[in-house]
Design a protein around this motif. Structure first.
Motif, PDB file in Angstrom:
ATOM      1  N   GLU A 119       0.837  -1.202   0.000  1.00 48.63           N
ATOM      2  CA  GLU A 119       0.000   0.000   0.000  1.00 48.63           C
ATOM      3  C   GLU A 119       0.876   1.258   0.000  1.00 48.63           C
ATOM      4  OE1 GLU A 119      -3.530   2.021  -0.269  1.00 48.63           O
ATOM      5  OE2 GLU A 119      -3.246  -0.162  -0.302  1.00 48.63           O
ATOM      6  N   ASP A 121       3.947   1.518  -1.255  1.00 48.15           N
ATOM      7  CA  ASP A 121       4.539   1.643  -2.593  1.00 48.15           C
ATOM      8  C   ASP A 121       3.516   2.134  -3.610  1.00 48.15           C
ATOM      9  OD1 ASP A 121       7.095   0.876  -1.834  1.00 48.15           O
ATOM     10  OD2 ASP A 121       6.647  -1.257  -2.062  1.00 48.15           O
ATOM     11  N   LYS A 122       2.291   1.671  -3.477  1.00 49.22           N
ATOM     12  CA  LYS A 122       1.233   2.121  -4.386  1.00 49.22           C
ATOM     13  C   LYS A 122       0.973   3.616  -4.211  1.00 49.22           C
ATOM     14  CE  LYS A 122      -3.699   1.492  -5.380  1.00 49.22           C
ATOM     15  NZ  LYS A 122      -4.960   0.823  -4.956  1.00 49.22           N
ATOM     16  N   ASP A 123       0.891   4.059  -2.962  1.00 54.96           N
ATOM     17  CA  ASP A 123       0.644   5.485  -2.688  1.00 54.96           C
ATOM     18  C   ASP A 123       1.767   6.354  -3.240  1.00 54.96           C
ATOM     19  OD1 ASP A 123      -1.693   4.840  -1.421  1.00 54.96           O
ATOM     20  OD2 ASP A 123      -0.887   5.023   0.616  1.00 54.96           O
ATOM     21  N   GLU A 125       3.861   5.653  -5.723  1.00 49.22           N
ATOM     22  CA  GLU A 125       3.827   5.643  -7.184  1.00 49.22           C
ATOM     23  C   GLU A 125       2.757   6.601  -7.700  1.00 49.22           C
ATOM     24  OE1 GLU A 125       5.887   4.147  -9.363  1.00 49.22           O
ATOM     25  OE2 GLU A 125       7.070   3.549  -7.611  1.00 49.22           O
ATOM     26  N   GLU A 126       1.607   6.607  -7.053  1.00 49.01           N
ATOM     27  CA  GLU A 126       0.532   7.521  -7.455  1.00 49.01           C
ATOM     28  C   GLU A 126       0.941   8.973  -7.222  1.00 49.01           C
ATOM     29  OE1 GLU A 126      -2.914   6.312  -5.292  1.00 49.01           O
ATOM     30  OE2 GLU A 126      -3.308   4.559  -6.577  1.00 49.01           O
ATOM     31  N   LEU A 127       1.637   9.222  -6.118  1.00 47.59           N
ATOM     32  CA  LEU A 127       2.101  10.569  -5.805  1.00 47.59           C
ATOM     33  C   LEU A 127       3.130  11.035  -6.832  1.00 47.59           C
ATOM     34  CD1 LEU A 127       1.514  12.617  -3.548  1.00 47.59           C
ATOM     35  CD2 LEU A 127       3.470  11.687  -2.296  1.00 47.59           C
ATOM     36  N   GLU A 129       3.456   9.945  -9.912  1.00 50.71           N
ATOM     37  CA  GLU A 129       2.774  10.127 -11.188  1.00 50.71           C
ATOM     38  C   GLU A 129       2.018  11.454 -11.206  1.00 50.71           C
ATOM     39  OE1 GLU A 129       1.588   9.601 -14.960  1.00 50.71           O
ATOM     40  OE2 GLU A 129       2.916   8.211 -13.886  1.00 50.71           O
ATOM     41  N   GLN A 130       1.381  11.769 -10.114  1.00 48.36           N
ATOM     42  CA  GLN A 130       0.576  12.981 -10.018  1.00 48.36           C
ATOM     43  C   GLN A 130       1.422  14.242 -10.029  1.00 48.36           C
ATOM     44  OE1 GLN A 130      -2.647  13.151  -6.981  1.00 48.36           O
ATOM     45  NE2 GLN A 130      -1.557  14.937  -6.193  1.00 48.36           N
ATOM     46  N   ASP A 131       2.542  14.240  -9.307  1.00 47.21           N
ATOM     47  CA  ASP A 131       3.336  15.451  -9.124  1.00 47.21           C
ATOM     48  C   ASP A 131       4.553  15.551 -10.034  1.00 47.21           C
ATOM     49  OD1 ASP A 131       1.525  16.011  -7.191  1.00 47.21           O
ATOM     50  OD2 ASP A 131       2.866  15.683  -5.498  1.00 47.21           O
ATOM     51  N   GLY A 134       5.427  10.750 -13.233  1.00 49.63           N
ATOM     52  CA  GLY A 134       6.020   9.416 -13.168  1.00 49.63           C
ATOM     53  C   GLY A 134       7.533   9.408 -13.215  1.00 49.63           C
TER      54      GLY A 134
END
Length: 435
Positions: A119, A121-123, A125-127, A129-131, A134
């Motif tokens: 969880e 690592d997922k958070d 990666e999303e952060l 990608e968003q900021d 990627g």
């Protein structure tokens, strides 16, 4: 969010902490302090400083002033300690608690569930990608302002997860392993109970007609007319009807005659759906103030029976009907009338106070705390999360318990180089609003 970060970066240009992550002892930085074999790095500490600085730079605390070096050089106390020294030390003490908790986590041979790490690592990666679209390199450049990079941020997330896991192991996720004496002590030291006789110094605003009269409606939503009055007619002598097709009735002065006994008024509301009120003025206001002061002067300290009678007869606070045991507050409770909370903690049990707020006048009496009041069903809105069933103060109570539990371990912590604080302090790090 990317554009916001650029703005923050410009504002913080003079305060950027140029952390050289290359050549560090590990991917997460050089060890700064140790507890036996457990370490906390300079870069993780820098990240902690930046988070605190972000909070202090918010509009709710010091605002934009805290973005300037001169603010941090200002004296905090009469002994000459600066804001920089004060807050750096606060973060250091918190970091010592964290290091001690990490040590206990390892000492007890605990292990985070695989799902927790996944969880995290997922958070991340999303952060990223968003900021940073990627891009690991761009993400690292953003975090460098806080003395961090991807690995440092991940380490901070893992540390937080480990501390929470340890707390849940020692105390139970719901605090059930803590012991009731801790809950009782927190309750008795932090809460106060009161009841009040409340008078509005404003009045509700209702829908009115073109003559300024308040309109009365039937339960079906039609206008409630006083049919004993004279029907309104046109030049031809025919009855004039309203938009609903109902005959209109008039008073002798030519204004609409409403049935004020069977009909009800309709409150005006603002854009958020809250009832509109308008302040009382002149004699109306003075009458309320005089009445409330007379009742206050006649109220005897400790006379709860007499006070209950006043509540029954005069109180305009409809919410009190939902809380027959009274209101429970802490000194930090966000209440619509903060003046009441402040006064509540200035008086003793049994004492009475007269308080003026933006909404009206409060005559409050402080009551004794009820035994196990935090577990009584009628008080649950003040103490428990209705969704989880846990105490609203659970996290704070857990932290207090952990601080005491970890105190012996903290005494064994070694800071490897005291000179580190000349480089790594809250003044020199960027204000972190996001990570």
């Amino acid at each position: 969010m990317k554009s916001m970060k650029k703005i923050v970066a410009l504002l913080m240009a003079m305060l950027v902490f140029a952390a050289c992550l290359a050549g560090c002892a590990s991917k997460t930085g050089t060890p700064m302090m140790t507890l036996k074999k457990t370490e906390l790095t300079e870069n993780v500490f820098s990240l902690y400083l930046s988070r605190t600085k972000g909070t202090l730079c918010s509009a709710y605390v010091y605002g934009a002033d805290a973005l300037n070096d001169t603010f941090w050089d200002t004296k905090w106390d009469a002994e000459g300690k600066t804001y920089n020294e004060h807050y750096t030390d606060l973060v250091l003490q918190s970091a010592k608690n964290t290091l001690a908790a990490l040590h206990v986590f390892e000492e007890k041979k605990l292990k985070l569930p695989k799902s927790t790490l996944e969880e995290i690592d997922k958070d991340l990666e999303e952060l990223m990608e968003q900021d940073a679209g990627g891009s690991r390199a761009e993400f690292d450049s953003i975090l460098a302002e806080y003395g961090a990079n991807y690995d440092v941020l991940r380490e901070a997330y893992v540390i937080e997860a480990k501390v929470n896991y340890l707390m849940d192991t020692l105390l139970g996720a719901d605090g059930s392993l803590m012991g009731k004496e801790w809950i009782n002590e927190y309750y008795e030291e932090n809460y106060a109970r009161f009841k009040q006789v409340f008078f509005y110094t404003s009045k509700l605003v209702y829908e009115t007609d073109e003559d300024g009269q308040e309109i009365y409606y039937t339960s079906s939503g039609k206008i409630a007319y006083d049919t004993s009055a004279k029907p309104k007619t046109n030049a031809a002598g025919e009855a004039v009807k309203d938009a609903n097709g109902d005959p209109i009735y008039l008073r002798e002065d030519g204004k609409v005659a409403y049935d004020i006994t069977k009909g009800v008024r309709r409150q005006k509301k603002d854009a958020d759906g809250n009832p509109l009120r308008e302040d009382l003025k002149g004699e109306e206001l003075q009458a309320v103030l005089n009445q409330s002061k007379t009742l206050y002067q006649e109220t005897m300290a400790g006379d709860t029976v007499g006070f209950e009678e006043l509540i029954e007869e005069y109180n305009e606070d409809e919410a009190m009907a939902k809380y027959p045991n009274g209101y429970y507050m802490t000194a930090d409770t966000r209440y619509d009338s903060p003046e009441v909370v402040k006064k509540l903690f200035e008086i003793q049990v049994g004492e009475v106070a007269w308080v003026r707020s933006d909404y009206g006048v409060h005559i409050i009496m402080r009551y004794e705390l009820e035994k196990d009041g935090y577990d009584l069903e009628t008080n649950q809105d003040f103490f428990k999360n209705r969704t989880t069933g846990t105490y609203l103060f659970l996290n704070e109570l857990k932290n207090l318990w952990m601080n005491e539990y970890l105190e012996p371990y903290k005494k064994e912590i070694e800071i490897l180089d005291e000179a580190v604080f000349d480089r790594i302090n809250i003044k020199n790090v960027g204000a972190n609003f996001y990570y």
